[in-house]
Scaffold this active site. Structure first.
Site, short mmCIF file in Angstrom:
data_model
loop_
_atom_site.label_atom_id
_atom_site.label_comp_id
_atom_site.label_asym_id
_atom_site.label_seq_id
_atom_site.Cartn_x
_atom_site.Cartn_y
_atom_site.Cartn_z
N TYR A 36 0.84 -1.20 0.00
CA TYR A 36 0.00 0.00 0.00
C TYR A 36 0.88 1.26 0.00
O TYR A 36 0.63 2.22 -0.72
CB TYR A 36 -0.92 -0.03 1.22
CG TYR A 36 -1.57 1.29 1.55
CD1 TYR A 36 -2.49 1.87 0.67
CD2 TYR A 36 -1.26 1.97 2.72
CE1 TYR A 36 -3.07 3.10 0.96
CE2 TYR A 36 -1.84 3.19 3.03
CZ TYR A 36 -2.75 3.75 2.15
OH TYR A 36 -3.31 4.95 2.44
N GLN A 140 -5.62 17.72 5.85
CA GLN A 140 -5.91 17.63 4.40
C GLN A 140 -7.32 17.10 4.15
O GLN A 140 -7.79 16.22 4.88
CB GLN A 140 -4.87 16.71 3.75
CG GLN A 140 -5.12 16.37 2.30
CD GLN A 140 -5.87 15.05 2.12
OE1 GLN A 140 -5.76 14.16 2.97
NE2 GLN A 140 -6.63 14.92 1.05
N TYR A 142 -10.30 15.55 1.31
CA TYR A 142 -10.80 15.05 0.04
C TYR A 142 -12.25 15.49 -0.11
O TYR A 142 -12.87 15.97 0.86
CB TYR A 142 -10.73 13.52 0.01
CG TYR A 142 -9.37 12.96 -0.37
CD1 TYR A 142 -8.61 13.52 -1.37
CD2 TYR A 142 -8.86 11.84 0.30
CE1 TYR A 142 -7.37 13.00 -1.71
CE2 TYR A 142 -7.62 11.31 -0.04
CZ TYR A 142 -6.89 11.90 -1.05
OH TYR A 142 -5.66 11.38 -1.39
N THR A 170 -6.86 18.72 -1.58
CA THR A 170 -6.18 17.91 -2.60
C THR A 170 -7.02 17.90 -3.88
O THR A 170 -8.20 17.56 -3.85
CB THR A 170 -5.97 16.48 -2.09
OG1 THR A 170 -5.10 16.53 -0.96
CG2 THR A 170 -5.33 15.60 -3.16
N ARG A 179 -3.92 0.95 -8.93
CA ARG A 179 -2.59 0.58 -8.42
C ARG A 179 -2.54 -0.93 -8.33
O ARG A 179 -3.19 -1.54 -7.45
CB ARG A 179 -2.35 1.22 -7.05
CG ARG A 179 -2.42 2.73 -7.11
CD ARG A 179 -2.07 3.39 -5.81
NE ARG A 179 -2.56 4.77 -5.83
CZ ARG A 179 -3.32 5.33 -4.89
NH1 ARG A 179 -3.66 4.65 -3.81
NH2 ARG A 179 -3.74 6.56 -5.01
N LYS A 266 -3.26 21.32 -3.06
CA LYS A 266 -2.27 20.24 -3.26
C LYS A 266 -2.52 19.48 -4.55
O LYS A 266 -3.67 19.20 -4.91
CB LYS A 266 -2.35 19.27 -2.09
CG LYS A 266 -1.47 18.03 -2.24
CD LYS A 266 -1.44 17.19 -0.97
CE LYS A 266 -0.43 16.07 -1.05
NZ LYS A 266 -0.93 14.86 -1.68
N HIS A 290 1.36 13.37 -6.37
CA HIS A 290 0.83 12.38 -5.43
C HIS A 290 1.82 11.22 -5.25
O HIS A 290 1.43 10.08 -5.01
CB HIS A 290 -0.52 11.86 -5.93
CG HIS A 290 -1.54 11.61 -4.85
ND1 HIS A 290 -2.54 12.50 -4.54
CD2 HIS A 290 -1.73 10.56 -4.01
CE1 HIS A 290 -3.29 12.00 -3.55
NE2 HIS A 290 -2.82 10.84 -3.22
N ARG A 293 1.23 8.19 -7.61
CA ARG A 293 0.14 7.26 -7.30
C ARG A 293 -1.11 7.50 -8.13
O ARG A 293 -2.09 6.76 -8.00
CB ARG A 293 -0.21 7.37 -5.81
CG ARG A 293 0.91 6.91 -4.91
CD ARG A 293 0.69 7.30 -3.47
NE ARG A 293 -0.27 6.47 -2.77
CZ ARG A 293 0.00 5.29 -2.21
NH1 ARG A 293 1.22 4.80 -2.31
NH2 ARG A 293 -0.92 4.60 -1.57
#
Ligand SMILES: Cc1cc2nc3c(=O)[nH]c(=O)nc-3n(C[C@H](O)[C@H](O)[C@H](O)COP(=O)(O)O)c2cc1C
Length: 399
Positions: A36, A140, A142, A170, A179, A266, A290, A293
């Site tokens: 991860y 931060q 989302y 962000t 991923r 960000k 990021h 990512r």
């Protein structure tokens, strides 16, 4: 408790690089948790690889012959003075790597006088982390669009109530990135334990003991919004359902109105986006991809930094992350115009390798390396770095 000097000295011999921590961390951490942290977007995880290569390629010509001095690693940002220009980047779930990982990071930030940027999806609440790092906490967000961002706005209120210094929004997660390692490890939502995850946990007794001792509180910040008596599964499902897309500029403007303190946007790479953020009133731009990512084809973030610095011309602070693994990487970014940097995986590898003492060791590692690099280059302050001769072969030309 703060780490002893003897311990620090012992580890600086055993783990002189972040890569040493990464290798030890890989052995000590269940595979789903290590992957991860260590993984990235794309089949070859090339964006992450290129971040490191691009930083490595930057050359600085040192100047010699000035008097001997002690380099000053301290830095001021948004009216606060920190021991060094490195923050722990916002990261979803440190407690997956070490149950209570967020708390450990908070203690390191407070002891070492550098910022922890807590991610909204962390495994500890902003209130709890503010108790441990009252002077050094950033937060931060989302995007949860429901009811005109009601959840985000409440998180902003909570952050303000507990004295968070900097709010970060962000923008670079408009969709869920693919991923591959997370998929192979079944680290997907809806999550359920597989034989493999259970076996991995059993194979790593230190991790298992920490898990049994501290438990895990997925997405702790969201518990109040997921309904009365929500189970862990309900909270996870709530966050999956409600977290959609990335903030639009209009939404960023709403946070500007709602948050009286410094606001950082960000995940920007294009100078035009940075310009847009500043026109809305952002106090800082975090140039970042990021950590490789999100978009495999994105350029290394460091290669976009000079164009953003030029475009903004001092109207906002410029923060940088993506690929930092050493003090000289920090110095490279500062020499190219960053006012501050953040490191993500470096601190996570510390957690993987050294458990509770990892983040503090990584902090002292960065601070020592920054001081050595500055002395070696011949500068006493970060401002002097800007006057040096630097070769940056990958600098992105936005013409
Ligand atoms: C395990 C992990 C989780 C992350 N979670 C978040 C997150 O929740 N929010 C966010 O803005 N960035 C997140 N990031 C990105 C970091 O904030 C940062 O941009 C990145 O780690 C920098 O690259 P580096 O790991 O090479 O230092 C995450 C990164 C990692 C490695």
């Amino acid at each position: 408790m703060s780490m002893s000097d003897a311990r620090k000295a012992e580890w600086s011999l055993k783990y002189p690089t972040i890569e040493d921590l990464r290798l030890r961390g890989r052995r000590r951490t269940p595979r789903f948790a290590f992957d991860y942290v260590d993984g990235a977007v794309g089949a070859s995880e090339l964006n992450m690889v290129r971040n490191a290569e691009a930083l490595d390629a930057i050359e600085i010509v040192p100047r010699y012959g000035s008097v001997n001095f002690t380099a000053n690693t301290e830095v001021e940002l948004f009216g606060e003075t920190y021991a060094m220009p490195v923050a722990i980047a916002p990261m979803g779930i440190p407690s997956l790597v070490l149950p209570n990982g967020e708390e450990v990071m908070a203690r390191a930030a407070q002891a070492h006088r550098f910022p922890l940027a807590l991610g909204c999806v962390a495994g500890a609440t902003v209130e709890r982390i503010a108790e441990l790092a009252p002077d050094n906490l950033w937060f931060q967000l989302y995007r949860q669009p429901a009811n005109e961002l009601a959840v985000d706005m409440d998180l902003v209120r909570r952050a303000g109530d507990v004295g968070v210094k900097v709010l970060i929004v962000t923008l670079d997660v408009p969709s869920r990135a693919k991923r591959p390692r997370e998929r192979r490890d079944r680290l997907v939502i809806p999550y359920s334990h597989s034989v493999r995850t259970v076996t991995e946990a059993l194979k790593h007794p230190t991790w298992l003991m920490a898990y049994l001792r501290h438990g895990m509180r997925p997405f702790a910040n969201y518990r109040p919004y997921a309904g009365e008596n929500a189970s862990d599964k309900d909270v996870i499902e709530f966050v999956r359902r409600e977290t959609v897309g990335a903030f639009t500029w209009d939404e960023v403007a709403q946070f500007r109105d709602a948050w009286p303190g410094p606001l950082v946007v960000k995940g920007l790479l294009h100078p035009g986006d940075a310009e847009r953020a500043v026109s809305i009133g952002a106090d800082g731009i975090e140039v970042s991809n990021h950590g490789g990512r999100q978009l495999e084809a994105a350029p290394p973030a460091i290669d976009c930094l000079p164009a953003v610095v030029d475009a903004i011309g001092g109207r906002a602070k410029i923060l940088f992350d993506s690929g930092i693994r050493s003090g000289i990487d920090v110095v490279r970014a500062m020499a190219l115009g960053a006012d501050f940097t953040l490191a993500g995986r470096a601190f996570m590898y510390g957690l993987c390798a050294l458990g509770e003492e990892g983040p503090e060791y990584v902090a002292s590692f960065f601070q020592d390396e920054i001081a050595v690099a500055m002395r070696q280059i011949g500068v006493q302050t970060y401002a002097e770095l800007r006057d040096l001769d630097i070769r940056h072969p990958g600098a992105f030309n936005f013409g």
